[in-house]
Design an enzyme around this catalytic site. Structure first.
Site, PDB file in Angstrom:
ATOM      1  N   LYS A  53      44.403  15.066  -7.665  1.00  0.00           N
ATOM      2  CA  LYS A  53      43.875  15.973  -6.633  1.00  0.00           C
ATOM      3  C   LYS A  53      44.921  16.971  -6.127  1.00  0.00           C
ATOM      4  CE  LYS A  53      40.150  13.060  -4.863  1.00  0.00           C
ATOM      5  NZ  LYS A  53      39.562  12.370  -3.715  1.00  0.00           N
ATOM      6  N   ASP A 111      35.288  16.319  -0.353  1.00  0.00           N
ATOM      7  CA  ASP A 111      35.392  15.007   0.314  1.00  0.00           C
ATOM      8  C   ASP A 111      35.259  15.217   1.822  1.00  0.00           C
ATOM      9  OD1 ASP A 111      35.838  13.575  -2.012  1.00  0.00           O
ATOM     10  OD2 ASP A 111      38.015  13.694  -1.857  1.00  0.00           O
TER      11      ASP A 111
HETATM   12  P1  NDP Z   1      45.528   7.948  -2.238  1.00  0.00           P
HETATM   13  O1  NDP Z   1      46.128   7.252  -3.411  1.00  0.00           O
HETATM   14  O2  NDP Z   1      45.814   9.386  -2.015  1.00  0.00           O
HETATM   15  O3  NDP Z   1      45.966   7.166  -0.882  1.00  0.00           O
HETATM   16  C1  NDP Z   1      45.901   5.779  -0.817  1.00  0.00           C
HETATM   17  C2  NDP Z   1      46.338   5.284   0.558  1.00  0.00           C
HETATM   18  O4  NDP Z   1      46.233   3.862   0.535  1.00  0.00           O
HETATM   19  C3  NDP Z   1      47.777   5.602   0.901  1.00  0.00           C
HETATM   20  O5  NDP Z   1      47.871   5.832   2.278  1.00  0.00           O
HETATM   21  C4  NDP Z   1      48.521   4.317   0.544  1.00  0.00           C
HETATM   22  O6  NDP Z   1      49.659   4.085   1.344  1.00  0.00           O
HETATM   23  C5  NDP Z   1      47.482   3.275   0.897  1.00  0.00           C
HETATM   24  N1  NDP Z   1      47.669   2.056   0.091  1.00  0.00           N
HETATM   25  C6  NDP Z   1      47.297   1.864  -1.192  1.00  0.00           C
HETATM   26  N2  NDP Z   1      47.625   0.609  -1.580  1.00  0.00           N
HETATM   27  C7  NDP Z   1      48.224   0.011  -0.511  1.00  0.00           C
HETATM   28  C8  NDP Z   1      48.759  -1.279  -0.283  1.00  0.00           C
HETATM   29  N3  NDP Z   1      48.763  -2.214  -1.221  1.00  0.00           N
HETATM   30  N4  NDP Z   1      49.265  -1.558   0.940  1.00  0.00           N
HETATM   31  C9  NDP Z   1      49.258  -0.626   1.921  1.00  0.00           C
HETATM   32  N5  NDP Z   1      48.765   0.632   1.749  1.00  0.00           N
HETATM   33  C10 NDP Z   1      48.248   0.937   0.557  1.00  0.00           C
HETATM   34  O7  NDP Z   1      43.962   7.686  -2.347  1.00  0.00           O
HETATM   35  P2  NDP Z   1      42.767   8.504  -1.689  1.00  0.00           P
HETATM   36  O8  NDP Z   1      43.153   8.877  -0.315  1.00  0.00           O
HETATM   37  O9  NDP Z   1      42.328   9.570  -2.600  1.00  0.00           O
HETATM   38  O10 NDP Z   1      41.600   7.398  -1.687  1.00  0.00           O
HETATM   39  C11 NDP Z   1      41.654   6.274  -0.820  1.00  0.00           C
HETATM   40  C12 NDP Z   1      40.349   5.495  -0.934  1.00  0.00           C
HETATM   41  O11 NDP Z   1      39.262   6.295  -0.511  1.00  0.00           O
HETATM   42  C13 NDP Z   1      40.030   5.050  -2.370  1.00  0.00           C
HETATM   43  O12 NDP Z   1      39.543   3.739  -2.326  1.00  0.00           O
HETATM   44  C14 NDP Z   1      38.943   5.999  -2.802  1.00  0.00           C
HETATM   45  O13 NDP Z   1      38.057   5.405  -3.726  1.00  0.00           O
HETATM   46  C15 NDP Z   1      38.233   6.276  -1.475  1.00  0.00           C
HETATM   47  N6  NDP Z   1      37.566   7.575  -1.479  1.00  0.00           N
HETATM   48  C16 NDP Z   1      36.218   7.602  -1.264  1.00  0.00           C
HETATM   49  C17 NDP Z   1      35.553   8.786  -1.249  1.00  0.00           C
HETATM   50  C18 NDP Z   1      34.077   8.802  -1.015  1.00  0.00           C
HETATM   51  O14 NDP Z   1      33.443   9.815  -1.324  1.00  0.00           O
HETATM   52  N7  NDP Z   1      33.508   7.756  -0.466  1.00  0.00           N
HETATM   53  C19 NDP Z   1      36.238  10.077  -1.485  1.00  0.00           C
HETATM   54  C20 NDP Z   1      37.661   9.939  -1.646  1.00  0.00           C
HETATM   55  C21 NDP Z   1      38.285   8.718  -1.667  1.00  0.00           C
HETATM   56  P3  NDP Z   1      51.077   4.841   1.105  1.00  0.00           P
HETATM   57  O15 NDP Z   1      50.935   6.184   1.764  1.00  0.00           O
HETATM   58  O16 NDP Z   1      52.030   3.956   1.776  1.00  0.00           O
HETATM   59  O17 NDP Z   1      51.245   4.929  -0.380  1.00  0.00           O
END
Ligand code: NDP
Length: 282
Positions: free
Chosen positions: A66, A102
């Site tokens: 993205k 989104d």
């Molecule tokens: P990103 O990869 O950009 O961000 C993921 C976030 O999750 C980060 O803040 C990361 O923390 C945190 N994270 C991931 N794993 C862990 C862990 N094990 N422990 C603590 N923190 C964790 O993903 P997106 O923002 O694009 O997507 C996030 C979720 O939203 C996904 O599940 C996606 O499927 C969902 N989504 C749903 C949409 C919908 O239309 N319903 C649209 C877009 C997304 P850190 O910053 O520390 O790495």
């Protein structure tokens, strides 16, 4: 024939082809196709070279591309540029323009669930691309206060900067779980924007059940499973819940509107699309 695709990696059992086909069916569009293109970072540039000269009419972009697609586009809509996340690209002639639907999908789902933003207090768990989209919607809607909980403080700081760039009247706090629990009784809505709890790793919950009260709405951006560990934790403390399926459907419909023009959002039965996908996920 109009050709559309979803770019990302991994795409596994993406719901997007089924969703887009259902949208085209509803709109009686029979000359459009939608497929997945699983693409590693190093192949992104060559894909876009072909895209620009006519390979596809539009694409959706998902994890992990993205942000990295932005440098391959001719133009980026101002909100997508602010949050540095593009999930929809439209091609007109040889010109590629990036958007973030989104953000539109999240705002749509809040409206449908009658969540008012103005003057209310929110928390966002997570600070990735989708958290940035959520933050923008909350700032535009004049939330009173937004608390951000995230593993990596620098990413949370970036979400804070986004909120203040959109609306410097919003009070923004970077907090940990314990501080959020202390604030629980003031919280109107808590949003999970992490990938914690997403299938197949459906446990643990991203935050303790103690952050919820019966006055909180828990909104999980995750849609698979439908009832996530985050939403189960919220229910256990009496909170109302919303999953990410309606947002997923709405972001797809907004993408189709960008690609095809016209007022598509008003002509689609989003609830029927949600019901179709629920049957696939269950
Ligand atoms: P990103 O990869 O950009 O961000 C993921 C976030 O999750 C980060 O803040 C990361 O923390 C945190 N994270 C991931 N794993 C862990 C862990 N094990 N422990 C603590 N923190 C964790 O993903 P997106 O923002 O694009 O997507 C996030 C979720 O939203 C996904 O599940 C996606 O499927 C969902 N989504 C749903 C949409 C919908 O239309 N319903 C649209 C877009 C997304 P850190 O910053 O520390 O790495």
């Amino acid at each position: 024939m109009k050709r559309f695709a979803l770019l990302g990696e991994p795409l596994g059992h993406s719901l997007s082809p089924a969703l887009h086909k259902a949208i085209y069916r509803q709109l009686e569009i029979d000359d459009a196709s939608y497929r997945t293109v699983e693409l590693p970072e190093e192949r992104l540039k060559s894909f876009f070279t072909g895209f620009k000269v006519g390979g596809f009419d539009g694409v959706n972009v998902t994890i992990p591309h993205k942000a990295s697609v932005i440098k391959l586009l001719d133009e980026v809509d101002s909100k997508a540029n602010l949050i540095q996340a593009v999930n929809c690209v439209n091609r007109v002639g040889n010109k590629l323009t990036g958007y973030n639907t989104d953000l539109l999908g999240f705002a749509y789902s809040l409206r449908q669930n009658e969540v008012s933003i103005e003057g209310n207090e929110f928390a966002i768990i997570g600070a990735g691309g989708s958290a940035q989209a959520v933050a923008t919607v909350l700032a535009e809607g004049m939330a009173k206060q937004v608390s951000i909980v995230n593993r990596t403080p620098e990413n949370a700081e970036r979400v804070k900067e986004t909120i203040l760039a959109v609306n410097d009247q919003v009070k923004v706090k970077l907090v940990d779980e314990e501080q959020l629990i202390k604030r629980a009784k003031h919280m109107d809505c808590i949003i999970n924007a992490t990938s914690i709890g997403m299938s197949p790793n459906t446990k643990p919950a991203p935050i303790s059940a103690d952050v919820f009260t019966e006055n909180t709405l828990a909104f999980d951006l995750i849609y698979n499973p439908l009832n996530t560990s985050f939403l189960k934790a919220a229910e256990s403390n009496g909170a109302a819940t919303v999953n990410g399926l309606q947002m997923l459907v709405a972001q797809a419909v907004y993408s189709v509107e960008i690609w095809m023009g016209g007022n598509i959002v008003a002509h689609v039965d989003m609830n029927a699309l949600v019901r179709d996908l629920e049957k696939i996920i269950k």
